[in-house]
Design an enzyme around this catalytic site. Structure first.
Site, PDB file in Angstrom:
ATOM      1  N   ASP A  22       0.829  -1.217   0.000  1.00 59.56           N
ATOM      2  CA  ASP A  22       0.000   0.000   0.000  1.00 59.56           C
ATOM      3  C   ASP A  22       0.861   1.263   0.000  1.00 59.56           C
ATOM      4  O   ASP A  22       1.994   1.256   0.496  1.00 59.56           O
ATOM      5  CB  ASP A  22      -0.920  -0.026   1.233  1.00 59.56           C
ATOM      6  N   HIS A  39       2.320   3.475  -9.043  1.00 60.87           N
ATOM      7  CA  HIS A  39       2.068   2.049  -9.286  1.00 60.87           C
ATOM      8  C   HIS A  39       3.233   1.427 -10.058  1.00 60.87           C
ATOM      9  O   HIS A  39       3.621   0.296  -9.808  1.00 60.87           O
ATOM     10  CB  HIS A  39       0.758   1.852 -10.052  1.00 60.87           C
ATOM     11  N   LEU A 133      10.993 -20.508  -4.025  1.00 63.57           N
ATOM     12  CA  LEU A 133       9.992 -19.601  -3.456  1.00 63.57           C
ATOM     13  C   LEU A 133       8.681 -19.780  -4.205  1.00 63.57           C
ATOM     14  O   LEU A 133       8.690 -19.960  -5.421  1.00 63.57           O
ATOM     15  CB  LEU A 133      10.468 -18.140  -3.635  1.00 63.57           C
TER      16      LEU A 133
HETATM   17  C1  IPE Z   1      -5.490  -2.736  -0.350  1.00 65.17           C
HETATM   18  O1  IPE Z   1      -5.180  -1.399  -0.420  1.00 65.17           O
HETATM   19  C2  IPE Z   1      -5.395  -3.377  -1.706  1.00 65.17           C
HETATM   20  C3  IPE Z   1      -4.066  -3.499  -2.282  1.00 65.17           C
HETATM   21  C4  IPE Z   1      -2.948  -3.098  -1.724  1.00 65.17           C
HETATM   22  C5  IPE Z   1      -3.995  -4.164  -3.544  1.00 65.17           C
HETATM   23  P1  IPE Z   1      -6.296  -0.273  -0.649  1.00 65.17           P
HETATM   24  O2  IPE Z   1      -5.560   1.010  -0.739  1.00 65.17           O
HETATM   25  O3  IPE Z   1      -7.175  -0.623  -1.777  1.00 65.17           O
HETATM   26  O4  IPE Z   1      -7.145  -0.366   0.697  1.00 65.17           O
HETATM   27  P2  IPE Z   1      -8.027   0.745   1.439  1.00 65.17           P
HETATM   28  O5  IPE Z   1      -9.013   1.255   0.435  1.00 65.17           O
HETATM   29  O6  IPE Z   1      -7.104   1.824   1.892  1.00 65.17           O
HETATM   30  O7  IPE Z   1      -8.654   0.032   2.594  1.00 65.17           O
HETATM   31  C1  IPE Z   2      -1.694   0.203  -3.409  1.00 62.99           C
HETATM   32  O1  IPE Z   2      -1.430   1.580  -3.427  1.00 62.99           O
HETATM   33  C2  IPE Z   2      -1.834  -0.368  -4.800  1.00 62.99           C
HETATM   34  C3  IPE Z   2      -3.198  -0.756  -5.170  1.00 62.99           C
HETATM   35  C4  IPE Z   2      -4.242  -0.699  -4.406  1.00 62.99           C
HETATM   36  C5  IPE Z   2      -3.391  -1.266  -6.514  1.00 62.99           C
HETATM   37  P1  IPE Z   2      -2.599   2.629  -3.412  1.00 62.99           P
HETATM   38  O2  IPE Z   2      -2.982   2.951  -4.817  1.00 62.99           O
HETATM   39  O3  IPE Z   2      -3.714   2.173  -2.560  1.00 62.99           O
HETATM   40  O4  IPE Z   2      -1.867   3.872  -2.757  1.00 62.99           O
HETATM   41  P2  IPE Z   2      -2.514   4.909  -1.735  1.00 62.99           P
HETATM   42  O5  IPE Z   2      -3.054   4.122  -0.591  1.00 62.99           O
HETATM   43  O6  IPE Z   2      -3.588   5.632  -2.480  1.00 62.99           O
HETATM   44  O7  IPE Z   2      -1.382   5.783  -1.341  1.00 62.99           O
HETATM   45 MG    MG Z   3      -4.124   2.383  -0.591  1.00 61.09          MG
END
Ligand code: IPE
Ligand code: IPE
Ligand code: MG
Length: 242
Positions: A22, A39, A133
């Site tokens: 995240d 990303h 792995l």
């Molecule tokens: C969880 O992160 C999903 C992934 C890392 C793929 P999100 O950013 O989508 O989760 P919320 O919305 O903060 O709970």
């Molecule tokens: C996690 O990073 C990746 C995915 C959910 C695909 P985020 O896109 O949720 O990044 P933040 O949480 O907005 O910073």
């Molecule tokens: Mg996120």
């Protein structure tokens, strides 16, 4: 027993590490870049974490790449992410083979575009004999969705209710055959599960480093494993119990 990786000693190495990757969006925002750049940086970071897991002797690495809820994001972010994953599944295959990693997909196949599904299957086939792995990619994955899917299949198979045990349910999960995660890492400082491995992580240890995923490197992973080694896993029992 101490486990040693070349020149580092860990009190314990988790057999299975699961990561909620995240913070890509905030990483990009902090640099004045579009979210998609975050990303991209996130996918590039994967390689060094896989390498570190191999180095440390971790046997299973599960990564949360895209949730069933993430489809609700703005269309341009979703399509940008899909194009990125499409590239990654293809480009990283040789590297996975080089690392001795076996690829497994967990999540719904419905909803994934056919071309990508083909690449995923091809990746699973090509790497299936690798044993160093297991890289388990949670893509179009949701914990509740997984449980619903398992219940549907248990019902379809007409399993008598007295045969529905903890162990049987595990066998109907996407993760069938894999050990439960010992350590779950969520980067970026968010303190929630967001529907990740809600069945399998029942007794996992959790850590929540503040670092955004694209910056989460080998040293951060080491710190998380050291933290894991300082925990006492009790599984509902008490310390003095034999
Ligand atoms: C969880 O992160 C999903 C992934 C890392 C793929 P999100 O950013 O989508 O989760 P919320 O919305 O903060 O709970
Ligand atoms: C996690 O990073 C990746 C995915 C959910 C695909 P985020 O896109 O949720 O990044 P933040 O949480 O907005 O910073
Ligand atoms: Mg996120």
């Amino acid at each position: 027993m101490n486990s040693t990786s070349e020149n580092i000693t860990f009190a314990a190495i988790p057999q299975h590490i699961a990561i909620i990757m995240d913070g890509n969006g905030r990483w990009a925002q902090a640099r004045g870049l579009p979210r998609l750049a975050g990303h991209r940086a996130g996918t590039e970071n994967l390689r060094r974490i896989i390498e570190a897991c191999v180095e440390f002797g971790v046997k299973v690495l599960t990564i949360y790449a895209f949730s069933t809820e993430n489809w609700g994001r703005p269309q341009d972010e979703v399509s940008g992410l899909m194009n990125l994953f499409d590239d990654v599944f293809e480009r990283e295959l040789a590297e996975l083979n080089r690392q001795g990693a076996r690829l497994i997909h967990i999540g719904r196949t419905e909803g994934i575009r056919p071309g990508m599904l083909k690449k995923i299957h091809n990746g699973e086939q090509t790497t299936r004999d690798n044993q160093r792995l297991t890289l388990c990619v949670a893509f179009n994955y949701g914990g509740r969705d997984e449980i619903v899917h398992a219940i549907q299949r248990i019902a379809q198979d007409k399993i008598p209710s007295e045969e529905i045990t903890d162990e049987l349910v595990s066998r109907y999960m996407y993760t069938a055959g894999l050990p439960d995660p010992d350590l779950v890492i969520r980067t970026s400082g968010e303190l929630r599960t967001s529907n990740f491995l809600i069945w399998q992580a029942a007794y996992a240890e959790w850590v929540f480093p503040e670092t955004f995923w694209p910056d989460f490197g080998r040293e951060h992973l080491m710190e998380a494993i050291h933290e894991y080694g300082r925990r006492e896993r009790r599984f509902g029992l008490i310390t003095t119990q034999p």
